[in-house]
Design a protein around this motif. Structure first.
Motif, mmCIF file in Angstrom:
data_model
loop_
_atom_site.group_PDB
_atom_site.id
_atom_site.type_symbol
_atom_site.label_atom_id
_atom_site.label_comp_id
_atom_site.label_asym_id
_atom_site.label_seq_id
_atom_site.Cartn_x
_atom_site.Cartn_y
_atom_site.Cartn_z
ATOM 1 N N MET A 44 0.888 -1.299 0.228
ATOM 2 C CA MET A 44 0.029 0.007 0.073
ATOM 3 C C MET A 44 0.860 1.278 0.040
ATOM 4 N N LEU A 45 1.835 1.207 0.848
ATOM 5 C CA LEU A 45 2.575 2.270 0.803
ATOM 6 C C LEU A 45 3.422 2.571 -0.217
ATOM 7 N N ALA A 46 3.971 1.402 -1.074
ATOM 8 C CA ALA A 46 4.455 1.557 -2.451
ATOM 9 C C ALA A 46 3.591 1.966 -3.266
ATOM 10 N N LEU A 47 2.248 1.774 -3.264
ATOM 11 C CA LEU A 47 1.347 2.467 -4.193
ATOM 12 C C LEU A 47 1.190 4.088 -3.965
ATOM 13 N N LYS A 48 1.353 4.465 -2.735
ATOM 14 C CA LYS A 48 1.047 5.852 -2.497
ATOM 15 C C LYS A 48 2.267 6.603 -3.035
ATOM 16 N N GLU A 49 3.391 5.803 -3.084
ATOM 17 C CA GLU A 49 4.468 6.609 -3.405
ATOM 18 C C GLU A 49 4.673 6.310 -4.992
ATOM 19 N N ARG A 50 3.512 5.853 -5.555
ATOM 20 C CA ARG A 50 3.593 5.723 -6.984
ATOM 21 C C ARG A 50 4.574 4.656 -7.620
ATOM 22 N N ASN A 51 4.913 3.627 -6.775
ATOM 23 C CA ASN A 51 5.916 2.603 -7.480
ATOM 24 C C ASN A 51 5.035 2.098 -8.467
ATOM 25 N N ASP A 52 5.551 2.087 -9.638
ATOM 26 C CA ASP A 52 4.669 1.609 -10.859
ATOM 27 C C ASP A 52 4.837 -0.058 -10.867
ATOM 28 N N GLN A 53 5.913 -0.681 -10.019
ATOM 29 C CA GLN A 53 5.665 -2.082 -10.087
ATOM 30 C C GLN A 53 4.701 -2.468 -9.344
ATOM 31 N N ALA A 54 4.362 -1.966 -8.082
ATOM 32 C CA ALA A 54 3.374 -2.254 -7.345
ATOM 33 C C ALA A 54 2.070 -2.077 -8.012
ATOM 34 N N PHE A 55 1.895 -0.791 -8.914
ATOM 35 C CA PHE A 55 0.752 -0.568 -9.607
ATOM 36 C C PHE A 55 0.460 -1.585 -10.659
ATOM 37 N N GLY A 56 1.664 -2.366 -11.421
ATOM 38 C CA GLY A 56 1.370 -3.374 -12.263
ATOM 39 C C GLY A 56 0.979 -4.610 -11.561
ATOM 40 N N PHE A 57 1.414 -4.863 -10.346
ATOM 41 C CA PHE A 57 0.863 -5.803 -9.527
ATOM 42 C C PHE A 57 -0.424 -5.760 -8.979
ATOM 43 N N LEU A 58 -0.821 -4.537 -8.734
ATOM 44 C CA LEU A 58 -2.352 -4.086 -8.759
ATOM 45 C C LEU A 58 -3.185 -4.222 -9.658
ATOM 46 N N TYR A 59 -2.568 -3.838 -11.003
ATOM 47 C CA TYR A 59 -3.421 -4.312 -12.272
ATOM 48 C C TYR A 59 -3.750 -5.545 -12.449
ATOM 49 N N ASP A 60 -2.436 -6.300 -12.270
ATOM 50 C CA ASP A 60 -2.825 -7.680 -12.693
ATOM 51 C C ASP A 60 -3.780 -8.380 -11.784
ATOM 52 N N ASN A 61 -4.032 -8.120 -10.489
ATOM 53 C CA ASN A 61 -4.716 -8.657 -9.583
ATOM 54 C C ASN A 61 -6.330 -8.340 -9.554
ATOM 55 N N TYR A 62 -6.363 -6.805 -9.863
ATOM 56 C CA TYR A 62 -8.054 -6.384 -9.942
ATOM 57 C C TYR A 62 -8.482 -6.035 -11.281
ATOM 58 N N ALA A 63 -7.516 -5.955 -12.450
ATOM 59 C CA ALA A 63 -8.326 -5.520 -13.654
ATOM 60 C C ALA A 63 -9.584 -6.436 -14.041
ATOM 61 N N GLY A 64 -9.388 -7.717 -13.604
ATOM 62 C CA GLY A 64 -10.419 -8.799 -14.429
ATOM 63 C C GLY A 64 -11.554 -8.518 -13.542
ATOM 64 N N ALA A 65 -11.581 -8.073 -12.037
ATOM 65 C CA ALA A 65 -12.790 -8.098 -11.493
ATOM 66 C C ALA A 65 -13.150 -6.829 -11.829
#
Lengths: 170, 279
Positions: free
Chosen positions: A1-22
């Motif tokens: 979560m912290l990584a996301l708030k700091e706009r870490n784009d790897q964390a963001f890629g992970f977020l996408y992969d996990n939730y884009a489908g839902a």
């Protein structure tokens, strides 16, 4: 979560992969007839998630809940946008919008996915209300007006429908 | 308020699914903060909803991810980053500022873009230099070709002029020199101006000679040879002015030592042509 708030784009890629489908699933449940617009909305939703991530407040709900609501709101905005309305060939006249949506809702029982599958299990008078409120984004007042039922009844029925929905999600 | 009743009212579902009104939301949030039971019930429903949504996921087109990642790496998001608190973005010189904050605040994609820009810049610089160099080489070559063309054109003009002068002159006799049995392919033309006694030679086809040999042209006057000068096979197609002669019954070409000789070696007679002049 912290990584996301700091706009870490790897964390963001992970977020996408996990939730884009839902999220794509909920978008498609709202924008039922145009996959291209649905994927445009998904794109917009993730860009908004990236931009607004620091406004997410974990005390108010899970990250997924926050994203789901962004996706739902964006989809409803699209549904009401001019570009979407123009893409609909059989546009209803403005006076008949409510009626048109209600009719569409009753007829649209085939090919249901996700939460809509659960809606199938509800009583028709409950189902229509949830459909209009959740998937079409109408306010309780609007629904009361278009269905010609008292506002209190709309609220009660929607609440009851949601409670049943919870049971079916188990 | 009875928490259980409140939970059973459907408020949790309304709130989580975004269907609660603003006052309902505010109240729910306030109560959630105070009541762990309510919070736990909310969490439970959220997890259930998330689980259900994940099970019913629909795989989006793969290009969406590409577009999203592109969009967040572009100026729009950079402008966005500039607007987040200055403690993260502002580069400060004082050492109290933890260094890692600055780097962590720069997304990988931006660092990648910065690196890519540098590479691109260097590549452009190199290409610019190379193009400039090539351009210079081409200009030089062009200049050389132009000079060469001018020279050639001058020579050609002179030849055409001379040829025109010779050919159009009514006093000029053309003598067609044909090859002998020794050199059947050898041929040349003599343009002989009987008025001015000028003799011109155009080599049509004379075999190349060793470097110590030259062709020599003779005029045969009353069966006696008169030297009209030497030439090389390489003078082909060019009109050559030879020595003058007032008389000639025939012209002959022989191969001689370089520089020519006072009398012809008729064994090596290459080509011969008779004039219409009476002996």
């Amino acid at each position: 979560m912290l990584a996301l708030k700091e706009r870490n784009d790897q964390a963001f890629g992970f977020l996408y992969d996990n939730y884009a489908g839902a999220l794509y699933s909920i978008i498609k449940q709202i924008i039922t007839d145009n996959s291209e617009l649905a994927s445009d909305v998904l794109q917009e939703v993730f860009i908004n998630i990236w931009r607004k991530i620091e406004t997410y407040d974990s005390t108010k709900g899970r990250l997924f809940t926050w994203m789901l609501n962004i996706a739902r709101n964006a989809s409803i905005d699209m549904l009401r946008s001019k570009s979407y309305q123009n893409s609909q060939k059989n546009q209803e006249l403005p006076d008949n919008v409510y009626k048109g949506v209600a009719n569409q809702t009753v007829l649209q029982n085939v090919d249901n996915i996700g939460l809509k599958k659960v809606l199938e299990k509800l009583k028709p008078e409950h189902r229509i209300l949830v459909e209009l409120a959740y998937f079409k984004g109408f306010t309780h007042e609007e629904i009361a007006e278009m269905m010609v039922i008292p506002l209190g009844t709309v609220k009660t029925r929607i609440r009851n429908a949601l409670i049943q929905l919870r049971e079916y999600l188990k | 308020m009875n928490v259980q009743e409140y939970i059973e009212s459907g408020i949790i579902e309304s709130y989580v699914m975004g269907l609660a009104s603003e006052p309902e939301r505010a109240e729910f949030e306030r109560l959630c903060a105070l009541n762990p039971e309510l919070l736990a019930a909310r969490r439970k429903f959220e997890e259930r909803l998330e689980g259900y949504a994940s099970e019913n996921a629909v795989i989006p087109p793969p290009e969406v991810k590409v577009k999203v990642l592109e969009a967040i790496g572009k100026p729009d998001s950079r402008a966005e980053i500039a607007s987040i608190p200055p403690t993260i973005v502002t580069m400060r010189n004082d050492k109290e500022e933890p260094r890692e904050k600055g780097t962590a605040g720069t997304p990988f994609i931006l660092r990648l873009l910065a690196a890519a820009s540098i590479v691109l810049f260097l590549a452009m610089g190199y290409l610019y230099y190379q193009t400039k160099q090539e351009n210079k080489d081409l200009t030089d070559t062009n200049d050389r070709l132009k000079t060469s063309l001018d020279t050639t054109k001058n020579v050609l003009d002179r030849i055409v002029k001379e040829q025109a002068d010779v050919v159009s002159n009514p006093n000029v006799t053309v003598v067609n020199m044909v090859g002998t049995t020794v050199a059947p392919k050898s041929s040349a033309n003599i343009y002989w101006d009987s008025a001015s006694s000028n003799v011109y030679l155009v080599v049509k086809n004379m075999p190349k000679l060793p470097s110590d040999k030259q062709y020599q042209l003779w005029a045969l006057i009353d069966s006696k040879p008169k030297d009209l000068g030497v030439f090389d096979a390489t003078d082909s197609k060019v009109i050559l002015q030879m020595k003058n002669t007032q008389k000639a019954q025939a012209f002959a070409i022989t191969i001689q030592q370089k520089g020519g000789s006072p009398s012809p070696d008729l064994q090596k007679l290459q080509s011969m042509g008779k004039t219409l002049q009476n002996q």
